[in-house]
Design a protein around this motif. Structure first.
Motif, short mmCIF file in Angstrom:
data_model
loop_
_atom_site.label_atom_id
_atom_site.label_comp_id
_atom_site.label_asym_id
_atom_site.label_seq_id
_atom_site.Cartn_x
_atom_site.Cartn_y
_atom_site.Cartn_z
N ASP A 52 118.35 49.80 46.39
CA ASP A 52 118.04 48.52 47.02
C ASP A 52 118.38 47.35 46.10
N ILE A 53 118.05 47.50 44.83
CA ILE A 53 118.31 46.41 43.89
C ILE A 53 119.81 46.22 43.71
N VAL A 54 120.56 47.31 43.59
CA VAL A 54 122.01 47.23 43.44
C VAL A 54 122.63 46.57 44.67
N VAL A 55 122.23 47.02 45.85
CA VAL A 55 122.77 46.48 47.10
C VAL A 55 122.44 44.99 47.22
N ALA A 56 121.27 44.60 46.73
CA ALA A 56 120.85 43.19 46.80
C ALA A 56 121.52 42.33 45.72
N GLY A 57 122.27 42.94 44.83
CA GLY A 57 122.97 42.16 43.82
C GLY A 57 122.29 42.07 42.46
N SER A 59 118.65 41.98 42.00
CA SER A 59 117.21 41.73 42.10
C SER A 59 116.82 41.59 43.56
N CYS A 60 115.56 41.91 43.84
CA CYS A 60 115.05 41.80 45.21
C CYS A 60 113.52 41.79 45.18
N PRO A 61 112.89 41.32 46.26
CA PRO A 61 111.43 41.34 46.32
C PRO A 61 110.90 42.77 46.39
N GLU A 92 108.56 40.57 37.91
CA GLU A 92 107.97 39.26 37.64
C GLU A 92 107.54 38.59 38.93
N ARG A 93 106.59 37.69 38.81
CA ARG A 93 106.11 36.94 39.98
C ARG A 93 107.23 36.06 40.53
N ASP A 94 107.28 35.99 41.86
CA ASP A 94 108.24 35.13 42.54
C ASP A 94 107.76 33.69 42.39
N GLU A 95 108.62 32.83 41.88
CA GLU A 95 108.24 31.42 41.69
C GLU A 95 107.94 30.72 43.01
N ASN A 96 108.57 31.17 44.08
CA ASN A 96 108.38 30.55 45.40
C ASN A 96 107.17 31.11 46.15
N LEU A 105 117.14 44.15 37.69
CA LEU A 105 117.72 45.10 36.73
C LEU A 105 117.80 44.45 35.35
N THR A 106 117.45 45.21 34.34
CA THR A 106 117.67 44.78 32.95
C THR A 106 119.13 45.09 32.61
N PRO A 107 119.62 44.62 31.46
CA PRO A 107 120.97 45.03 31.05
C PRO A 107 121.11 46.56 30.99
N GLU A 108 120.06 47.24 30.49
CA GLU A 108 120.08 48.70 30.45
C GLU A 108 120.11 49.27 31.87
N GLY A 109 119.37 48.63 32.78
CA GLY A 109 119.34 49.06 34.17
C GLY A 109 120.69 48.88 34.85
#
Length: 176
Positions: A52-57, A59-61, A92-96, A105-109
């Motif tokens: 899901d994260i990869v497909v979302a580019g 990061s994702c909620p 991390e918390r969503d600012e919005n 994803l981290t660089p390692e991720g």
């Protein structure tokens, strides 16, 4: 017209698949994805989170992951902790929306996903695209219809089961 006259001597009518055939196919697909996730060194849930994260580019909620895969928030949270511990994602918390968390994803991720997840996604896409566009459309439409039908039957079963239990409880309690 008799078989002899039609030129189909000895031809057999194809067997109509049963629900058991569908169950077996579904289990085969599940096994394949299990093997893919284990080949990456991940649980199935952790694998799907990374997909899901990869497909979302990148990061994702977090909430969208549980919803997309019909997983409990607890299951997603547990897999997420393992990914955070491995250093593959940050949470991390969503600012919005302070009640929502964003998984990134981290660089390692990113490196891990480029090596393990992206090739699996490409293989899956190639397999799907090996079907004609007409077959892909039909496959997705039929599976959606099947899921809706199962959902309706499961809900009815639950409702009927509850009504039957109440009837049994009332009958046993009142007549014994």
């Amino acid at each position: 017209m008799p078989e002899e006259q039609s030129g189909d001597v000895g031809a057999q009518v194809p067997r109509v698949p049963t629900v058991r055939d569908m169950d077996i196919v579904y289990q085969e697909v599940q096994r394949l994805y299990y093997e893919i996730s284990k080949g990456c060194g991940l649980s199935e849930t952790a694998y799907w989170i990374l997909v899901d994260i990869v497909v979302a580019g990148g990061s994702c909620p977090q909430g969208s992951i549980a919803t997309c895969h019909s997983l409990s928030r607890q299951t997603v949270s547990s897999a997420m902790r393992s990914l955070v511990t491995r250093g593959l994602v940050t949470l991390e918390r969503d600012e919005n929306n302070r009640r929502s968390k964003i998984v990134t994803l981290t660089p390692e991720g990113r490196s891990f996903c480029e090596k393990e997840v992206t090739p699996a996604l490409k293989a899956e896409r190639r397999a799907f695209e090996s079907l004609s566009p007409k077959d892909r459309t039909a496959l997705v439409a039929l599976i959606r219809r099947y899921v809706v039908a199962i959902d309706i039957e499961a809900r009815a079963l639950h409702t009927e089961g509850t009504a039957e239990k109440e009837l049994t409880d009332n009958t046993q309690g009142g007549w014994n």
